[in-house]
Design a protein around this motif. Sequence first.
Motif, PDB file in Angstrom:
ATOM      1  N   UNK A   1       0.812  -1.221   0.000  1.00 52.70           N
ATOM      2  CA  UNK A   1       0.000   0.000   0.000  1.00 52.70           C
ATOM      3  C   UNK A   1       0.847   1.274   0.000  1.00 52.70           C
ATOM      4  N   UNK A   2       2.064   1.202   0.502  1.00 49.73           N
ATOM      5  CA  UNK A   2       2.935   2.378   0.548  1.00 49.73           C
ATOM      6  C   UNK A   2       3.733   2.577  -0.746  1.00 49.73           C
TER       7      UNK A   2
ATOM      8  N   UNK B   1      -4.644   6.186   9.248  1.00 49.20           N
ATOM      9  CA  UNK B   1      -6.012   5.831   8.865  1.00 49.20           C
ATOM     10  C   UNK B   1      -6.104   5.330   7.435  1.00 49.20           C
ATOM     11  N   UNK B   2      -5.286   5.890   6.541  1.00 45.10           N
ATOM     12  CA  UNK B   2      -5.280   5.438   5.145  1.00 45.10           C
ATOM     13  C   UNK B   2      -4.716   4.026   5.030  1.00 45.10           C
ATOM     14  N   UNK B   3      -3.700   3.738   5.817  1.00 47.83           N
ATOM     15  CA  UNK B   3      -3.130   2.386   5.826  1.00 47.83           C
ATOM     16  C   UNK B   3      -4.164   1.403   6.343  1.00 47.83           C
ATOM     17  N   UNK B   4      -4.824   1.767   7.423  1.00 49.65           N
ATOM     18  CA  UNK B   4      -5.842   0.892   8.013  1.00 49.65           C
ATOM     19  C   UNK B   4      -6.967   0.621   7.017  1.00 49.65           C
ATOM     20  N   UNK B   5      -7.432   1.657   6.330  1.00 46.34           N
ATOM     21  CA  UNK B   5      -8.482   1.500   5.328  1.00 46.34           C
ATOM     22  C   UNK B   5      -8.010   0.591   4.193  1.00 46.34           C
ATOM     23  N   UNK B   6      -6.765   0.763   3.776  1.00 49.06           N
ATOM     24  CA  UNK B   6      -6.204  -0.077   2.718  1.00 49.06           C
ATOM     25  C   UNK B   6      -6.169  -1.536   3.096  1.00 49.06           C
TER      26      UNK B   6
ATOM     27  N   UNK C   1      -2.020  -2.950  14.266  1.00 46.63           N
ATOM     28  CA  UNK C   1      -1.481  -2.108  13.203  1.00 46.63           C
ATOM     29  C   UNK C   1      -0.284  -1.309  13.705  1.00 46.63           C
ATOM     30  N   UNK C   2      -0.383  -0.749  14.882  1.00 51.68           N
ATOM     31  CA  UNK C   2       0.745   0.010  15.450  1.00 51.68           C
ATOM     32  C   UNK C   2       1.972  -0.882  15.617  1.00 51.68           C
ATOM     33  N   UNK C   3       1.762  -2.103  16.061  1.00 52.00           N
ATOM     34  CA  UNK C   3       2.866  -3.049  16.242  1.00 52.00           C
ATOM     35  C   UNK C   3       3.521  -3.381  14.894  1.00 52.00           C
ATOM     36  N   UNK C   4       2.720  -3.612  13.866  1.00 56.83           N
ATOM     37  CA  UNK C   4       3.258  -3.933  12.542  1.00 56.83           C
ATOM     38  C   UNK C   4       4.042  -2.743  11.972  1.00 56.83           C
ATOM     39  N   UNK C   5       3.492  -1.535  12.120  1.00 55.65           N
ATOM     40  CA  UNK C   5       4.175  -0.340  11.625  1.00 55.65           C
ATOM     41  C   UNK C   5       5.494  -0.122  12.360  1.00 55.65           C
TER      42      UNK C   5
END
Length: 122
Positions: free
Chosen positions: A30-31, A39-44, A60-64
Amino acid sequence: MAKVIPARTCPIAAFQKMISGKYKLRIVWDLKNGPRRYGEIRTGLLRGRAGSAEITPRVLSRELKALTQSGLIDRKDFGEVPPKVEYRLTRKGKSFVPVVAAIRDWGDRNLSERAALADAAE
C-alpha cells in the motif's frame, strides 16, 4: 588466542523474521504509491477482505513499528495536535516492492479462483 567469527544468519530466516506477520507485506504494498497516514493504511488493509475481522489499532501500530525498526518504512511525526503521522517506504522498502509484486503475481497465477478451476480440469 583464537579469533571468534560471528555466525552468519541465514538470509531466508532473516527475511522471514523481517516480514512475518499478517499485514506487513500488505502495508509495504500500500505504501508503494507514496506516503500514507495511519487511517489510510488501516483503510487499505480492509479493502478486499470481506468477512474478515478489522485490524485492531494495537496490531497495526505493532506492525508499523516493526517495519520501521527493520528499515523498510520511515515514520514522520509532524508534531501537531491532533497528531499527524505519515509512513513512507525507505530506499530499502522501495527495493522490496518488486519482491512483493512477484509474490502477488505468483498468487494470481496459482491461488486465484481461475487457477483452482484450471487445476481441477487437469
